[in-house]
Design a protein around this motif. Structure first.
Motif, PDB file in Angstrom:
ATOM      1  N   ARG A  55       0.836  -1.215   0.000  1.00  0.00           N
ATOM      2  CA  ARG A  55       0.000   0.000   0.000  1.00  0.00           C
ATOM      3  C   ARG A  55       0.863   1.253   0.000  1.00  0.00           C
ATOM      4  O   ARG A  55       0.586   2.208  -0.730  1.00  0.00           O
ATOM      5  CB  ARG A  55      -0.916   0.011   1.223  1.00  0.00           C
ATOM      6  CG  ARG A  55      -2.084  -0.912   1.116  1.00  0.00           C
ATOM      7  CD  ARG A  55      -2.980  -0.803   2.326  1.00  0.00           C
ATOM      8  NE  ARG A  55      -4.052  -1.782   2.294  1.00  0.00           N
ATOM      9  CZ  ARG A  55      -4.866  -2.018   3.290  1.00  0.00           C
ATOM     10  NH1 ARG A  55      -4.745  -1.357   4.411  1.00  0.00           N
ATOM     11  NH2 ARG A  55      -5.815  -2.927   3.163  1.00  0.00           N
ATOM     12  N   GLN A  56       1.906   1.268   0.796  1.00  0.00           N
ATOM     13  CA  GLN A  56       2.779   2.426   0.849  1.00  0.00           C
ATOM     14  C   GLN A  56       3.511   2.642  -0.469  1.00  0.00           C
ATOM     15  O   GLN A  56       3.673   3.775  -0.924  1.00  0.00           O
ATOM     16  CB  GLN A  56       3.778   2.277   1.993  1.00  0.00           C
ATOM     17  CG  GLN A  56       3.152   2.420   3.360  1.00  0.00           C
ATOM     18  CD  GLN A  56       4.151   2.219   4.481  1.00  0.00           C
ATOM     19  OE1 GLN A  56       5.290   1.808   4.247  1.00  0.00           O
ATOM     20  NE2 GLN A  56       3.718   2.504   5.703  1.00  0.00           N
ATOM     21  N   GLU A  57       3.947   1.561  -1.103  1.00  0.00           N
ATOM     22  CA  GLU A  57       4.622   1.684  -2.401  1.00  0.00           C
ATOM     23  C   GLU A  57       3.666   2.193  -3.460  1.00  0.00           C
ATOM     24  O   GLU A  57       4.023   3.023  -4.303  1.00  0.00           O
ATOM     25  CB  GLU A  57       5.207   0.335  -2.812  1.00  0.00           C
ATOM     26  CG  GLU A  57       6.423  -0.072  -1.995  1.00  0.00           C
ATOM     27  CD  GLU A  57       6.917  -1.467  -2.359  1.00  0.00           C
ATOM     28  OE1 GLU A  57       6.254  -2.153  -3.158  1.00  0.00           O
ATOM     29  OE2 GLU A  57       7.979  -1.846  -1.829  1.00  0.00           O
ATOM     30  N   ALA A  58       2.429   1.700  -3.443  1.00  0.00           N
ATOM     31  CA  ALA A  58       1.443   2.169  -4.412  1.00  0.00           C
ATOM     32  C   ALA A  58       1.136   3.652  -4.195  1.00  0.00           C
ATOM     33  O   ALA A  58       1.015   4.424  -5.157  1.00  0.00           O
ATOM     34  CB  ALA A  58       0.156   1.349  -4.308  1.00  0.00           C
ATOM     35  N   LEU A  59       1.038   4.061  -2.941  1.00  0.00           N
ATOM     36  CA  LEU A  59       0.793   5.458  -2.632  1.00  0.00           C
ATOM     37  C   LEU A  59       1.959   6.334  -3.079  1.00  0.00           C
ATOM     38  O   LEU A  59       1.759   7.404  -3.677  1.00  0.00           O
ATOM     39  CB  LEU A  59       0.558   5.608  -1.126  1.00  0.00           C
ATOM     40  CG  LEU A  59       0.119   6.963  -0.622  1.00  0.00           C
ATOM     41  CD1 LEU A  59      -1.219   7.366  -1.220  1.00  0.00           C
ATOM     42  CD2 LEU A  59       0.038   6.958   0.895  1.00  0.00           C
ATOM     43  N   ALA A  60       3.172   5.881  -2.842  1.00  0.00           N
ATOM     44  CA  ALA A  60       4.349   6.640  -3.262  1.00  0.00           C
ATOM     45  C   ALA A  60       4.427   6.726  -4.787  1.00  0.00           C
ATOM     46  O   ALA A  60       4.767   7.779  -5.340  1.00  0.00           O
ATOM     47  CB  ALA A  60       5.606   5.996  -2.701  1.00  0.00           C
ATOM     48  N   ALA A  61       4.097   5.642  -5.466  1.00  0.00           N
ATOM     49  CA  ALA A  61       4.120   5.659  -6.934  1.00  0.00           C
ATOM     50  C   ALA A  61       3.068   6.620  -7.486  1.00  0.00           C
ATOM     51  O   ALA A  61       3.326   7.360  -8.453  1.00  0.00           O
ATOM     52  CB  ALA A  61       3.883   4.247  -7.479  1.00  0.00           C
ATOM     53  N   ALA A  62       1.900   6.630  -6.879  1.00  0.00           N
ATOM     54  CA  ALA A  62       0.848   7.546  -7.339  1.00  0.00           C
ATOM     55  C   ALA A  62       1.262   8.996  -7.110  1.00  0.00           C
ATOM     56  O   ALA A  62       1.050   9.855  -7.972  1.00  0.00           O
ATOM     57  CB  ALA A  62      -0.462   7.240  -6.615  1.00  0.00           C
ATOM     58  N   ARG A  63       1.874   9.266  -5.966  1.00  0.00           N
ATOM     59  CA  ARG A  63       2.339  10.627  -5.699  1.00  0.00           C
ATOM     60  C   ARG A  63       3.430  11.039  -6.681  1.00  0.00           C
ATOM     61  O   ARG A  63       3.458  12.171  -7.170  1.00  0.00           O
ATOM     62  CB  ARG A  63       2.879  10.721  -4.272  1.00  0.00           C
ATOM     63  CG  ARG A  63       1.811  10.737  -3.230  1.00  0.00           C
ATOM     64  CD  ARG A  63       2.400  10.859  -1.840  1.00  0.00           C
ATOM     65  NE  ARG A  63       1.360  10.836  -0.833  1.00  0.00           N
ATOM     66  CZ  ARG A  63       1.554  10.562   0.431  1.00  0.00           C
ATOM     67  NH1 ARG A  63       2.783  10.278   0.859  1.00  0.00           N
ATOM     68  NH2 ARG A  63       0.560  10.565   1.285  1.00  0.00           N
ATOM     69  N   LEU A  64       4.339  10.143  -6.983  1.00  0.00           N
ATOM     70  CA  LEU A  64       5.415  10.436  -7.928  1.00  0.00           C
ATOM     71  C   LEU A  64       4.854  10.717  -9.316  1.00  0.00           C
ATOM     72  O   LEU A  64       5.296  11.653 -10.002  1.00  0.00           O
ATOM     73  CB  LEU A  64       6.401   9.269  -7.964  1.00  0.00           C
ATOM     74  CG  LEU A  64       7.628   9.442  -8.842  1.00  0.00           C
ATOM     75  CD1 LEU A  64       8.491  10.587  -8.305  1.00  0.00           C
ATOM     76  CD2 LEU A  64       8.430   8.157  -8.893  1.00  0.00           C
ATOM     77  N   MET A  66       1.838  11.838 -10.064  1.00  0.00           N
ATOM     78  CA  MET A  66       1.169  13.145 -10.059  1.00  0.00           C
ATOM     79  C   MET A  66       2.186  14.278 -10.068  1.00  0.00           C
ATOM     80  O   MET A  66       1.989  15.298 -10.743  1.00  0.00           O
ATOM     81  CB  MET A  66       0.240  13.265  -8.841  1.00  0.00           C
ATOM     82  CG  MET A  66      -1.012  12.424  -8.942  1.00  0.00           C
ATOM     83  SD  MET A  66      -2.256  12.791  -7.696  1.00  0.00           S
ATOM     84  CE  MET A  66      -1.396  12.362  -6.192  1.00  0.00           C
ATOM     85  N   GLN A  67       3.296  14.116  -9.358  1.00  0.00           N
ATOM     86  CA  GLN A  67       4.324  15.147  -9.336  1.00  0.00           C
ATOM     87  C   GLN A  67       4.976  15.300 -10.708  1.00  0.00           C
ATOM     88  O   GLN A  67       5.252  16.417 -11.145  1.00  0.00           O
ATOM     89  CB  GLN A  67       5.386  14.812  -8.278  1.00  0.00           C
ATOM     90  CG  GLN A  67       6.409  15.889  -8.070  1.00  0.00           C
ATOM     91  CD  GLN A  67       5.803  17.156  -7.509  1.00  0.00           C
ATOM     92  OE1 GLN A  67       4.964  17.100  -6.630  1.00  0.00           O
ATOM     93  NE2 GLN A  67       6.223  18.293  -8.013  1.00  0.00           N
ATOM     94  N   GLU A  68       5.213  14.194 -11.405  1.00  0.00           N
ATOM     95  CA  GLU A  68       5.783  14.270 -12.747  1.00  0.00           C
ATOM     96  C   GLU A  68       4.836  14.965 -13.715  1.00  0.00           C
ATOM     97  O   GLU A  68       5.264  15.759 -14.555  1.00  0.00           O
ATOM     98  CB  GLU A  68       6.124  12.861 -13.241  1.00  0.00           C
ATOM     99  CG  GLU A  68       7.312  12.248 -12.532  1.00  0.00           C
ATOM    100  CD  GLU A  68       7.552  10.803 -12.935  1.00  0.00           C
ATOM    101  OE1 GLU A  68       6.739  10.252 -13.702  1.00  0.00           O
ATOM    102  OE2 GLU A  68       8.553  10.234 -12.471  1.00  0.00           O
ATOM    103  N   GLU A  69       3.539  14.670 -13.601  1.00  0.00           N
ATOM    104  CA  GLU A  69       2.556  15.348 -14.454  1.00  0.00           C
ATOM    105  C   GLU A  69       2.543  16.845 -14.174  1.00  0.00           C
ATOM    106  O   GLU A  69       2.493  17.659 -15.098  1.00  0.00           O
ATOM    107  CB  GLU A  69       1.165  14.765 -14.236  1.00  0.00           C
ATOM    108  CG  GLU A  69       0.998  13.363 -14.768  1.00  0.00           C
ATOM    109  CD  GLU A  69      -0.356  12.768 -14.406  1.00  0.00           C
ATOM    110  OE1 GLU A  69      -1.177  13.458 -13.760  1.00  0.00           O
ATOM    111  OE2 GLU A  69      -0.597  11.612 -14.778  1.00  0.00           O
ATOM    112  N   LEU A  70       2.619  17.200 -12.902  1.00  0.00           N
ATOM    113  CA  LEU A  70       2.640  18.613 -12.534  1.00  0.00           C
ATOM    114  C   LEU A  70       3.906  19.292 -13.064  1.00  0.00           C
ATOM    115  O   LEU A  70       3.843  20.409 -13.589  1.00  0.00           O
ATOM    116  CB  LEU A  70       2.563  18.753 -11.016  1.00  0.00           C
ATOM    117  CG  LEU A  70       2.491  20.179 -10.480  1.00  0.00           C
ATOM    118  CD1 LEU A  70       1.207  20.865 -10.937  1.00  0.00           C
ATOM    119  CD2 LEU A  70       2.577  20.177  -8.973  1.00  0.00           C
TER     120      LEU A  70
END
Length: 166
Positions: A55-64, A66-70
């Motif tokens: 779960r933590q890895e999936a959350l970190a990947a999703a945040r990464l 979104m940050q790349e898109e931004l």
């Protein structure tokens, strides 16, 4: 004697209240079972470190992601601003050159743009200047019938009623 009169007077109320209590008890017991089961599942999931790590890895990947898109959007915006600044700088240089030659800078800058647009599709993206820079002639709330916001002349109807004069 007392019990018979009590049942005769409030018998139907007692029957309906018993049925209502039974239904409410059934609903609450099913919800309570579901709540207990969910609590046990969460406790079991919290104890399993593999699930927590996933779960933590999936959350970190999703945040990464979104940050790349931004960051990509920010880069596009910066490039667009650079192009606009370059276009403004080029126009200022053209205006200055035409003023040094003694020509009218407004007429001179419009002619090359028309010549560039007419031969065919242009590869550069020239953004035309908007007319929003101009000051509006009247305010947005102007109404000629209200008598406000206009010149010195304003017509107002006379007072109604018998007190208007003698």
């Amino acid at each position: 004697m007392f019990m018979g009169s009590l049942l005769a007077t409030y018998g139907w109320y007692i029957v309906f209240s018993c049925i209502l209590l039974y239904v409410v008890f059934q609903k609450l017991s099913t919800r309570l079972r579901a709540l207990r089961q969910r609590h046990l599942d969460q406790a079991a999931a919290a104890l399993e470190p593999d699930i927590v790590v996933k779960r933590q890895e999936a959350l970190a990947a999703a945040r990464l992601k979104m940050q790349e898109e931004l960051n990509a959007q920010v880069e596009k915006h910066k490039e667009k601003l650079r192009q606009l600044e370059e276009e403004k700088r080029r126009q200022k240089i053209e205006m200055w050159d035409s003023m040094q030659e003694g020509k009218s800078y407004k007429g001179n800058t419009r002619k090359p743009q028309q010549e560039e647009d007419s031969p065919g599709p242009s590869t550069s993206s020239v953004i035309p200047k908007r007319k929003s820079d101009r000051k509006p002639l009247r305010g947005g709330g102007y109404n000629p019938l209200s008598g406000e916001g206009g010149g010195t002349c304003s017509w107002r109807p006379g007072r109604r009623g018998p007190s208007s004069g003698g």
